[in-house]
Scaffold this motif. Sequence first.
Motif, PDB file in Angstrom:
ATOM      1  N   ASN A   1       0.737  -1.221  -0.820  1.00 18.50           N
ATOM      2  CA  ASN A   1       0.142   0.142  -0.062  1.00 18.50           C
ATOM      3  C   ASN A   1       0.804   1.056   0.026  1.00 18.50           C
ATOM      4  O   ASN A   1       1.732   1.813   0.991  1.00 18.50           O
ATOM      5  CB  ASN A   1      -0.533   0.149   1.201  1.00 18.50           C
ATOM      6  N   GLU A   2       1.057   1.919  -1.065  1.00 19.05           N
ATOM      7  CA  GLU A   2       1.973   3.191  -1.496  1.00 19.05           C
ATOM      8  C   GLU A   2       1.439   4.501  -0.379  1.00 19.05           C
ATOM      9  O   GLU A   2       1.868   5.436  -0.362  1.00 19.05           O
ATOM     10  CB  GLU A   2       2.254   3.588  -2.903  1.00 19.05           C
ATOM     11  N   GLU A   3       0.191   4.415  -0.484  1.00 24.41           N
ATOM     12  CA  GLU A   3      -0.244   5.106   0.914  1.00 24.41           C
ATOM     13  C   GLU A   3       0.451   5.204   2.550  1.00 24.41           C
ATOM     14  O   GLU A   3       0.848   6.563   2.720  1.00 24.41           O
ATOM     15  CB  GLU A   3      -1.294   5.652   1.009  1.00 24.41           C
ATOM     16  N   ASN A   4       0.749   4.229   2.807  1.00 24.79           N
ATOM     17  CA  ASN A   4       1.333   4.290   4.711  1.00 24.79           C
ATOM     18  C   ASN A   4       2.542   2.776   4.188  1.00 24.79           C
ATOM     19  O   ASN A   4       2.887   3.116   4.993  1.00 24.79           O
ATOM     20  CB  ASN A   4       0.486   3.039   5.350  1.00 24.79           C
ATOM     21  N   ASN A   5       3.265   2.760   3.240  1.00 27.28           N
ATOM     22  CA  ASN A   5       4.311   1.645   2.877  1.00 27.28           C
ATOM     23  C   ASN A   5       4.086   0.348   3.486  1.00 27.28           C
ATOM     24  O   ASN A   5       5.147   0.397   3.798  1.00 27.28           O
ATOM     25  CB  ASN A   5       6.043   2.969   2.904  1.00 27.28           C
ATOM     26  N   GLU A   6       3.146   0.043   4.072  1.00 28.30           N
ATOM     27  CA  GLU A   6       2.378  -1.473   4.689  1.00 28.30           C
ATOM     28  C   GLU A   6       2.310  -2.564   3.273  1.00 28.30           C
ATOM     29  O   GLU A   6       2.022  -2.041   2.995  1.00 28.30           O
ATOM     30  CB  GLU A   6       1.812  -1.409   5.646  1.00 28.30           C
ATOM     31  N   GLY A   7       2.295  -3.440   4.158  1.00 28.43           N
ATOM     32  CA  GLY A   7       2.025  -4.652   3.035  1.00 28.43           C
ATOM     33  C   GLY A   7       1.743  -5.685   3.268  1.00 28.43           C
ATOM     34  O   GLY A   7       1.341  -6.179   4.983  1.00 28.43           O
TER      35      GLY A   7
ATOM     36  N   THR B   1      14.218 -16.089   2.040  1.00 29.75           N
ATOM     37  CA  THR B   1      15.155 -15.279   1.439  1.00 29.75           C
ATOM     38  C   THR B   1      14.562 -14.064   0.330  1.00 29.75           C
ATOM     39  O   THR B   1      14.474 -13.042   0.361  1.00 29.75           O
ATOM     40  CB  THR B   1      16.415 -16.176   1.072  1.00 29.75           C
ATOM     41  N   ARG B   2      13.753 -14.775  -1.387  1.00 30.96           N
ATOM     42  CA  ARG B   2      13.552 -13.909  -1.845  1.00 30.96           C
ATOM     43  C   ARG B   2      12.176 -13.299  -1.503  1.00 30.96           C
ATOM     44  O   ARG B   2      12.483 -12.050  -2.289  1.00 30.96           O
ATOM     45  CB  ARG B   2      13.151 -15.568  -2.887  1.00 30.96           C
ATOM     46  N   ILE B   3      12.056 -13.902  -0.557  1.00 29.83           N
ATOM     47  CA  ILE B   3       9.914 -13.158   0.024  1.00 29.83           C
ATOM     48  C   ILE B   3      11.058 -12.060   0.144  1.00 29.83           C
ATOM     49  O   ILE B   3      10.574 -10.963   0.455  1.00 29.83           O
ATOM     50  CB  ILE B   3       9.485 -14.347   0.135  1.00 29.83           C
ATOM     51  N   LEU B   4      11.857 -12.671   1.573  1.00 30.81           N
ATOM     52  CA  LEU B   4      12.539 -11.284   2.799  1.00 30.81           C
ATOM     53  C   LEU B   4      13.254 -10.253   1.982  1.00 30.81           C
ATOM     54  O   LEU B   4      12.577  -9.029   2.253  1.00 30.81           O
ATOM     55  CB  LEU B   4      12.426 -11.664   3.584  1.00 30.81           C
ATOM     56  N   SER B   5      13.822 -10.644   0.658  1.00 27.57           N
ATOM     57  CA  SER B   5      14.149  -9.224   0.194  1.00 27.57           C
ATOM     58  C   SER B   5      13.419  -8.663  -1.058  1.00 27.57           C
ATOM     59  O   SER B   5      13.456  -7.302  -0.791  1.00 27.57           O
ATOM     60  CB  SER B   5      15.006  -9.783  -1.247  1.00 27.57           C
TER      61      SER B   5
ATOM     62  N   LEU C   1       8.934  -2.088   1.973  1.00 26.87           N
ATOM     63  CA  LEU C   1       7.850  -1.731   3.174  1.00 26.87           C
ATOM     64  C   LEU C   1       8.561  -1.120   4.600  1.00 26.87           C
ATOM     65  O   LEU C   1       9.667  -1.983   5.616  1.00 26.87           O
ATOM     66  CB  LEU C   1       7.526  -3.878   3.516  1.00 26.87           C
ATOM     67  N   VAL C   2       7.252  -0.685   5.618  1.00 31.37           N
ATOM     68  CA  VAL C   2       7.977  -0.472   6.863  1.00 31.37           C
ATOM     69  C   VAL C   2       7.634  -1.413   7.712  1.00 31.37           C
ATOM     70  O   VAL C   2       7.293  -1.836   9.093  1.00 31.37           O
ATOM     71  CB  VAL C   2       7.258   1.156   7.104  1.00 31.37           C
ATOM     72  N   LYS C   3       6.141  -1.776   7.353  1.00 27.78           N
ATOM     73  CA  LYS C   3       5.568  -3.038   8.762  1.00 27.78           C
ATOM     74  C   LYS C   3       5.304  -3.672   6.825  1.00 27.78           C
ATOM     75  O   LYS C   3       4.653  -3.714   6.263  1.00 27.78           O
ATOM     76  CB  LYS C   3       4.838  -2.728   8.986  1.00 27.78           C
ATOM     77  N   VAL C   4       5.070  -5.695   7.934  1.00 26.74           N
ATOM     78  CA  VAL C   4       4.096  -6.719   6.905  1.00 26.74           C
ATOM     79  C   VAL C   4       3.268  -6.801   8.186  1.00 26.74           C
ATOM     80  O   VAL C   4       3.266  -7.152   8.999  1.00 26.74           O
ATOM     81  CB  VAL C   4       4.771  -7.671   6.649  1.00 26.74           C
ATOM     82  N   ALA C   5       2.312  -6.182   7.572  1.00 28.36           N
ATOM     83  CA  ALA C   5       0.873  -6.318   7.747  1.00 28.36           C
ATOM     84  C   ALA C   5       0.274  -7.267   8.490  1.00 28.36           C
ATOM     85  O   ALA C   5      -0.022  -8.443   9.577  1.00 28.36           O
ATOM     86  CB  ALA C   5      -0.077  -5.092   8.348  1.00 28.36           C
ATOM     87  N   ALA C   6       0.189  -8.684   7.281  1.00 29.85           N
ATOM     88  CA  ALA C   6       0.103  -9.923   7.339  1.00 29.85           C
ATOM     89  C   ALA C   6       0.190 -10.488   6.457  1.00 29.85           C
ATOM     90  O   ALA C   6       0.706 -10.146   6.133  1.00 29.85           O
ATOM     91  CB  ALA C   6      -1.435  -9.535   6.784  1.00 29.85           C
ATOM     92  N   ILE C   7      -0.089 -11.733   6.651  1.00 26.73           N
ATOM     93  CA  ILE C   7       0.215 -13.104   5.676  1.00 26.73           C
ATOM     94  C   ILE C   7      -0.815 -13.711   5.663  1.00 26.73           C
ATOM     95  O   ILE C   7      -1.394 -14.196   6.762  1.00 26.73           O
ATOM     96  CB  ILE C   7       1.275 -14.134   6.613  1.00 26.73           C
TER      97      ILE C   7
ATOM     98  N   GLN D   1       8.752 -15.494  11.564  1.00 24.59           N
ATOM     99  CA  GLN D   1       9.313 -14.916  12.438  1.00 24.59           C
ATOM    100  C   GLN D   1       9.719 -13.624  12.235  1.00 24.59           C
ATOM    101  O   GLN D   1      10.302 -12.584  12.991  1.00 24.59           O
ATOM    102  CB  GLN D   1      10.408 -16.420  12.884  1.00 24.59           C
ATOM    103  N   ALA D   2      10.342 -13.965  10.840  1.00 20.17           N
ATOM    104  CA  ALA D   2      11.139 -12.259  10.285  1.00 20.17           C
ATOM    105  C   ALA D   2      10.861 -11.535  10.285  1.00 20.17           C
ATOM    106  O   ALA D   2      11.048 -10.470  10.457  1.00 20.17           O
ATOM    107  CB  ALA D   2      11.877 -13.264   9.319  1.00 20.17           C
ATOM    108  N   THR D   3       9.004 -11.728   9.818  1.00 24.06           N
ATOM    109  CA  THR D   3       8.428 -10.405  10.103  1.00 24.06           C
ATOM    110  C   THR D   3       7.762 -10.202  11.090  1.00 24.06           C
ATOM    111  O   THR D   3       6.838  -9.013  11.420  1.00 24.06           O
ATOM    112  CB  THR D   3       7.418  -9.984   9.020  1.00 24.06           C
TER     113      THR D   3
END
Length: 210
Positions: free
Chosen positions: A20-26, A36-40, A47-53, A71-73
């Motif tokens: 979401n480019e309005e708040n830089n969350e995703g 590793t590729r997903i986190l890259s 993203l300042v925050k991954v709000a959900a999987i 665990q990483a996010t």
Amino acid sequence: MKLYNIHVGMLDTNCYVMKNEENNEGIIVDPGADATRILSAVQELKLVKVAAILVTHAHGDHIGALEEVRQATKAPVYISAKDAPALADPDANLIRWLGMDTHIGKPEYTVEDEEEIEVAGMKFKCLLTPGHTVGGMCFANAENNITFVGDTIFCESIGRTDFPGGSYKQLLSSIRAKLFTLDNEMRLLPGHGPATTVAWEKKRNPFLQD
């Protein structure tokens, strides 16, 4: 909105990272492998925050990297209430069948059919589409005209129904009742293969021609 599609694992599963480019969350959808590729991608999108999987269904090729990514996010996991029990069952979720050795904990949230959730400032309607699994869940975002459909439907094809909990008749019914009632221009983002639209599948999908 920015959307990354990352092809992961031995079955070339589509993992999506949506910003979401309005708040830089995703959010992350179906982290099936290659954490590793997903986190890259999360870093590349800044993203300042991954709000959900969001998990469309509990099959190993869609959840293989779930614990590592969670665990990483520190992001909470959302999955349908009907598929949630399979997360911890290596036979039901096919992790053992895929030759993987991964333990997956309980989800933070379970969702029901027609429930609406808001994550990362984006609204999603949860659409229960059993047939591939007992609790397959699609996540529709009307604002951006996209729906994450997992293995419910593919471009000119449908999900397998020969796994535990599968039903060919039920899958076709789910697609017609839940997906074919969406806007014709709705983009369907599947768990494997290219994106498609409701209109295209109504016209071209050989499994769904009356």
